[in-house]
Design an enzyme around this catalytic site. Structure first.
Site, PDB file in Angstrom:
ATOM      1  N   ASP A 142      43.182  47.240  59.635  1.00  0.00           N
ATOM      2  CA  ASP A 142      43.402  48.719  60.302  1.00  0.00           C
ATOM      3  C   ASP A 142      44.973  48.681  60.454  1.00  0.00           C
ATOM      4  O   ASP A 142      45.236  47.382  60.909  1.00  0.00           O
ATOM      5  CB  ASP A 142      42.426  49.124  61.244  1.00  0.00           C
ATOM      6  CG  ASP A 142      40.866  49.462  60.437  1.00  0.00           C
ATOM      7  OD1 ASP A 142      41.167  50.076  59.199  1.00  0.00           O
ATOM      8  OD2 ASP A 142      40.727  49.928  61.510  1.00  0.00           O
ATOM      9  N   GLU A 179      39.505  43.903  56.768  1.00  0.00           N
ATOM     10  CA  GLU A 179      38.876  43.569  57.595  1.00  0.00           C
ATOM     11  C   GLU A 179      37.021  44.559  57.655  1.00  0.00           C
ATOM     12  O   GLU A 179      35.945  44.676  58.543  1.00  0.00           O
ATOM     13  CB  GLU A 179      39.226  44.810  59.084  1.00  0.00           C
ATOM     14  CG  GLU A 179      39.050  45.127  60.044  1.00  0.00           C
ATOM     15  CD  GLU A 179      39.213  45.638  60.884  1.00  0.00           C
ATOM     16  OE1 GLU A 179      40.766  45.831  61.366  1.00  0.00           O
ATOM     17  OE2 GLU A 179      39.477  47.000  62.027  1.00  0.00           O
ATOM     18  N   TYR A 189      15.301  32.628  72.519  1.00  0.00           N
ATOM     19  CA  TYR A 189      14.312  32.710  73.303  1.00  0.00           C
ATOM     20  C   TYR A 189      13.323  31.953  73.306  1.00  0.00           C
ATOM     21  O   TYR A 189      12.478  31.552  73.611  1.00  0.00           O
ATOM     22  CB  TYR A 189      13.465  33.535  72.014  1.00  0.00           C
ATOM     23  CG  TYR A 189      13.683  35.130  71.343  1.00  0.00           C
ATOM     24  CD1 TYR A 189      13.156  36.018  72.798  1.00  0.00           C
ATOM     25  CD2 TYR A 189      14.505  35.642  70.901  1.00  0.00           C
ATOM     26  CE1 TYR A 189      13.460  36.608  73.638  1.00  0.00           C
ATOM     27  CE2 TYR A 189      14.910  36.768  70.981  1.00  0.00           C
ATOM     28  CZ  TYR A 189      14.506  37.880  72.273  1.00  0.00           C
ATOM     29  OH  TYR A 189      14.601  39.006  72.355  1.00  0.00           O
TER      30      TYR A 189
END
Lengths: 364, 646
Positions: free
Chosen positions: A246, A194, A98
């Site tokens: 996973d 995770e 910004y």
């Protein structure tokens, strides 16, 4: 990477600008030699167990239609970083974006349109002057959470991470020793999961209390701060690291990022990689061992197979165990999310799966 | 035979019909099948005639000049008094030629103003027709009253039964008081669009001998242009149907005679005729004849035809467009157009170079068809095959003729009319397999590519224009020549224009079935940097494509002469011409694209330089002005004029 003083950093940045001006003076096409941050320019260092940068460069020219804007943006960011270091102020990479975003006078075009343009350039500058972002007073808003029997001094405040309720300790954007210091720690290992939801489940069951460990999540693909704090805890507190993701190519890769580092930030591996980290699961052998119900299987899609194929070619996945794991997953054709363990009982992961796996050293 | 067979019965109803009667029933063949087309065809026929007539004068003067020139060549002393005199004559002729270059005025005016009479409840009660010739008519209910007066702003009409008072208000409407049987009613008459126009075309041509006027304008298939197959001369009209068909059309739709006035020299009076056509006998019917003192030209002709039609003020099929295109095809002609509102447009000539006279030619043997050759054999007055070949064809000399006859195993002394069909076929085969020079080009009069470029520049101010005139070729023994041009950008609209000409006449209709359209559509314009959907059809963009075919005999697909027949050789020539133009356009577009790219590149570097300079000066602590100067010098050094003049 070497730790540089602020003065040295500023010198390096100024030198960059002087070189460009000198090229212009000679009527030459100014170029920045930026080390490539792609798969082709990284290698797996078997000695250290880390992904490291090779020495290929990418020339970024100003008088080149495709590169002109990026070149201008690079110098704009270099200038702003120099100012940050001089002022000893800290900005998030979003805030930096910004401070630089504005309309180019006389044109209907912005210097930067999205943060996606400025973020990679910050990484370019890191490799360009061989200094980590964390030393350039820049940080990314991190998302990781940590809990466990440890006391941390964060910017002078003492925080007991065993007394932070259900939310845990939010890992700050910069976790360098000047910001975060470790005080007392009784933990025996670090468990990295995770997903946020799994972390919350384990935290609620006070897994870390019962098993005397630290519980960390990077909420999916970890950002730099989670990786850095894990590395520091691992080396400074001498704690083993276990990773639980996973069972799919994406989960495997997240594990490898914690362990060996990432391709894009190969120059950061030394600061963040934990080569001794172990992969707990979820893995192919667990499917049978824990008798996972059919309903927990999710069919793998084209993208999954594609990613799996890529993974199986990465140098750091070239171990017997991993090749076997990947092959079996391909044959199996299904993925299983770590969340699916609740199908076996809501406290199954905390009370049975994780403790037995660690006890039996059932990891890769 | 006692004459009772069915055939005899049928024979009673079989009779010959006059040509005029035939065309009365087949208007479409002549281009009078719609009201829009009718008025255009009328203008077209008249303008064609005018251009031809004006050219006649030019060609005659040119011939005279040539004669003097040849005389000078024969003189021993090129500086003698005689030579000087001749040279002066030539230069006078040249001046005269410029003076007689076609100057044509086309005027379309409403034949009458029509008003619709309505009463207070807005019910239609009648009409008023105010005519240019003063023969006005008012109809109210079942009454029709004729009254003669020029300039009618108010009028009174009285009869035993009624009285009418009409006066125009400031809105251009008539306010009417109608008194019948002592009852007074008030009406308003508002102007409606007229469907009757007077087409007037005037030229500065040689004029027509008075006796010839009725035949030329009122006898179909009469004129000097009708030619037999197997040779001829390039001209706008080909059958001599045109202008008389327009007269006939006017007559059929309005019942009014055509007005023709012509003057052949300043010494002769201008003679006028009012003419109708006797459609049964295909002969003129003279309604009136006299002298027209208002005709001010030294020589020339004007024809006025009143007809039913729909006038388009703009668009591809408008008269304005037709005249504009005509002026492109005839750059030496000045055409003035006055439309029904009185607006005057002048299409100036872009050159004073007179057109080339197309000479009469004999048939070229290549491409001639068996039927034609058979007919020529039958009709020729030559006694031997050898003289038939050498004299009735162009480009066959004695040795070529002997070679052909020998190859065809025929006797050079035999009579052409005695050739059997098989022998004619053998002859044709050998003619076609023999190498024969291309037809002479002096039978063709192209517009000329330089003139086309000039005209297109004047009309469209395009950013790019190119044109090409191909070498003559032959189809069916007829020499023909293709010219093509492409204009790009400028005043052209973003809608591709296809401009078709045949013998310098714009083709306004029949686009779909025309060989020119087919050739344009068949080309893959995408290869020439233009977009074309599916690689077929017209290319898209600000582009005008012009194709001109000139020939001794243009192969039209119908008598309305609006589309060219697709002979393979003609298609091929058109495509080659277009490709040549398209290559030029492609080069231009690519050059332009490159230059634009170059400019865009530099602009990119300039655009980011302000930011870069500022950041560099802050980063290095160097003076901003100084860094800016370094940047500018670098840009100048690298891109030179392209940067400085960007």
């Amino acid at each position: 990477m070497i730790m540089l003083t602020d003065k040295e950093i500023i010198e390096k940045l100024v030198k960059l600008g002087i070189k460009v001006i000198n090229d212009l003076k000679k009527g030459e096409n100014p170029a920045l030699n930026i080390p490539l941050r792609s798969l082709s320019n990284v290698y797996y260092d078997e000695n250290t167990g880390l992904i490291k940068l090779k020495d290929s460069f990418q020339e970024r020219y100003y008088f080149n239609i495709g590169q002109s804007k990026k070149f201008m943006q690079t110098i704009l960011i270099a200038d702003r970083i120099k100012w940050l270091v001089e002022q000893n102020k800290t900005l998030s990479i979003r805030q930096l974006f910004y401070t630089l975003k504005h309309t180019i006078p006389g044109f209907k075009e912005n210097t930067f349109d999205t943060q996606d343009e400025s973020d990679p350039i910050i990484e370019d500058i890191e490799v360009l002057i061989d200094v980590l972002r964390e030393n350039l007073n820049l940080f990314a808003s991190s998302k990781g959470v940590l809990a466990g029997p440890i006391t941390i001094i964060d910017s002078g405040d003492e925080i007991d991470l065993s007394k932070l309720g259900s939310a845990g300790y939010g890992v700050p954007g910069i976790v360098e020793p000047d910001v975060v210091k470790f005080k007392d720690c009784n933990a025996e290992y670090i468990l990295v999961v995770e997903k946020d939801a799994v972390w919350a489940r384990l935290n609620e069951d006070k897994y870390w209390k019962k098993n005397n460990c630290l519980l960390l999540t990077g909420k999916g693909q970890p950002s730099r701060a989670e990786r850095r704090i894990l590395k520091r805890m691992h080396t400074e507190l001498k704690l083993p690291v276990y990773i639980f993701t996973d069972m799919d190519p994406w989960g495997y890769y997240i594990y490898s990022v914690y362990k060996q580092g990432s391709i894009n930030l190969a120059y950061f591996s030394e600061k963040s990689g934990v080569p001794k980290a172990k992969f707990l699961g979820f893995k192919m052998s667990d499917v049978k061992n824990y008798n996972m119900p059919q309903d927990s299987f999710i069919k793998m899609g084209d993208q999954d197979y594609k990613r799996l194929k890529e993974l199986s070619k990465y140098a750091w996945f070239q171990t017997k165990e991993w090749q076997k794991e990947l092959k079996e997953l391909k044959k199996f054709g299904n993925k299983i999310e770590q969340d699916a363990l609740v199908m076996k009982g809501i406290e199954f992961a905390a009370k049975e799966y994780l403790p037995t796996k660690i006890e039996n050293k059932d990891w890769i | 035979m006692d004459g009772n067979t069915i055939a005899h019965e049928l024979a009673k109803s079989q009779k010959s019909i006059s040509v005029a009667e035939f065309f009365e029933k087949n208007r479409h063949l002549l281009g009078f099948d719609s009201p829009i087309k009718a008025i255009l065809t009328c203008v077209k026929e008249a303008v064609d005639n005018s251009l031809d007539a004006s050219e006649e004068v030019i060609f005659e003067l040119k011939r005279r000049a040539l004669k003097y020139y040849k005389e000078i060549q024969k003189l021993k002393d090129k500086n003698s008094e005689r030579a000087k005199k001749l040279k002066e004559k030539i230069s006078n002729l040249k001046k005269e030629i410029i003076h007689v270059l076609p100057d044509i005025e086309v005027r379309i005016s409403e034949a009458q103003e029509e008003f619709r009479i309505v009463d207070k409840s807005n019910t239609r009660r009648g009409t008023i027709s105010i005519r240019k010739d003063g023969k006005n008519i008012i109809r109210i209910d079942d009454k029709e009253i004729k009254f003669e007066r020029q300039r009618v702003s108010n009028f009174k009409l009285k009869d035993k039964e009624f009285e009418i008072f009409a006066s125009k208000n400031n809105k251009g409407e008539y306010e009417i008081e109608y008194i019948v049987n002592d009852l007074k009613e008030k009406f308003i008459a508002k102007k409606t669009t007229t469907t009757r126009y007077i087409v007037s075309v005037q030229d500065n041509g040689p004029g027509i001998v008075p006796e010839q006027i009725p035949k030329i304008f009122c006898k179909l298939l009469y004129g000097s242009k009708f030619q037999s197959l197997g040779g001829g001369k390039q001209s706008r009209g080909q059958q001599g149907i045109g202008i008389s068909a327009a007269v006939l059309y006017g007559q059929l739709t309005t019942g009014r005679p055509a007005y023709v006035v012509s003057k052949i020299s300043p010494r002769d009076p201008a003679v006028y005729y009012k003419l109708l056509i006797d459609t049964l006998n295909n002969s003129p019917e003279i309604i009136e004849k006299g002298f027209d003192d208002d005709f001010t030209l030294e020589h020339g002709t004007r024809i006025e035809i009143e007809l039913e039609g729909t006038y388009l003020s703009s668009g591809e099929k408008s008269i304005f467009e037709f005249l504009r295109l005509t002026s492109i095809a005839n750059p030496y002609a000045k055409i003035t157009f006055i439309d029904p509102t009185g607006k005057k447009t002048i299409f100036q000539r872009t050159t004073e170079k007179p057109p080339k006279e197309p000479l009469k030619v004999k048939a070229h043997p290549h491409g001639i068809e068996i039927g034609t050759l058979q007919r020529m054999c039958k009709n020729t007055d030559k006694r031997s095959l050898l003289s038939f070949l050498t004299q009735d064809f162009s480009r066959i000399g004695a040795s070529k003729a002997k070679e052909i006859i020998k190859k065809a195993k025929l006797n050079p002394k035999m009579k052409p009319s005695e050739l059997t069909r098989a022998q004619v076929e053998a002859l044709l085969k050998k003619i076609q397999s023999t190498n024969i020079m291309k037809p002479p080009t002096d039978c063709l009069s192209p517009i000329d590519h330089d003139a086309i470029i000039k005209e297109l520049k004047a009309e469209f101010e395009p950013e790019f224009v190119t044109a090409v005139t191909r070498e003559p070729e032959v189809y069916r023994g007829m020499p023909f020549q293709i010219e093509a041009a492409i204009a790009y950008g400028g005043n052209l609209k973003d809608e591709t224009r296809l401009i078709r000409f045949a013998n310098k006449v714009p083709l306004m209709y029949g686009r779909g079935g025309c060989a020119i359209t087919k050739a344009v559509s068949d080309l893959d314009w995408r290869r020439y940097s233009l977009s074309q959907s599916g690689g077929r059809g017209l290319p898209q963009g600000k582009i005008a494509i012009l194709v001109h075919i000139c020939s001794v005999w243009v192969p039209f697909t119908s008598e309305s002469k609006s589309a060219i027949a697709s002979y393979p050789i003609i298609l091929k020539e058109i495509k080659l011409a277009l490709q040549e133009c398209a290559r030029q356009l492609n080069n231009y577009l690519r050059r332009r694209h490159r230059e634009q790219r170059k400019k865009q590149r530099i602009n990119i570097f300039v655009k980011y330089s302000t930011e870069l300079v500022l950041a560099l000066s802050r980063l290095t602590g160097k003076n901003e002005k100084e860094v800016e100067k370094i940047m500018k010098e670098c840009l100048t050094k690298r891109y030179g004029d392209d940067y400085v003049n960007r």
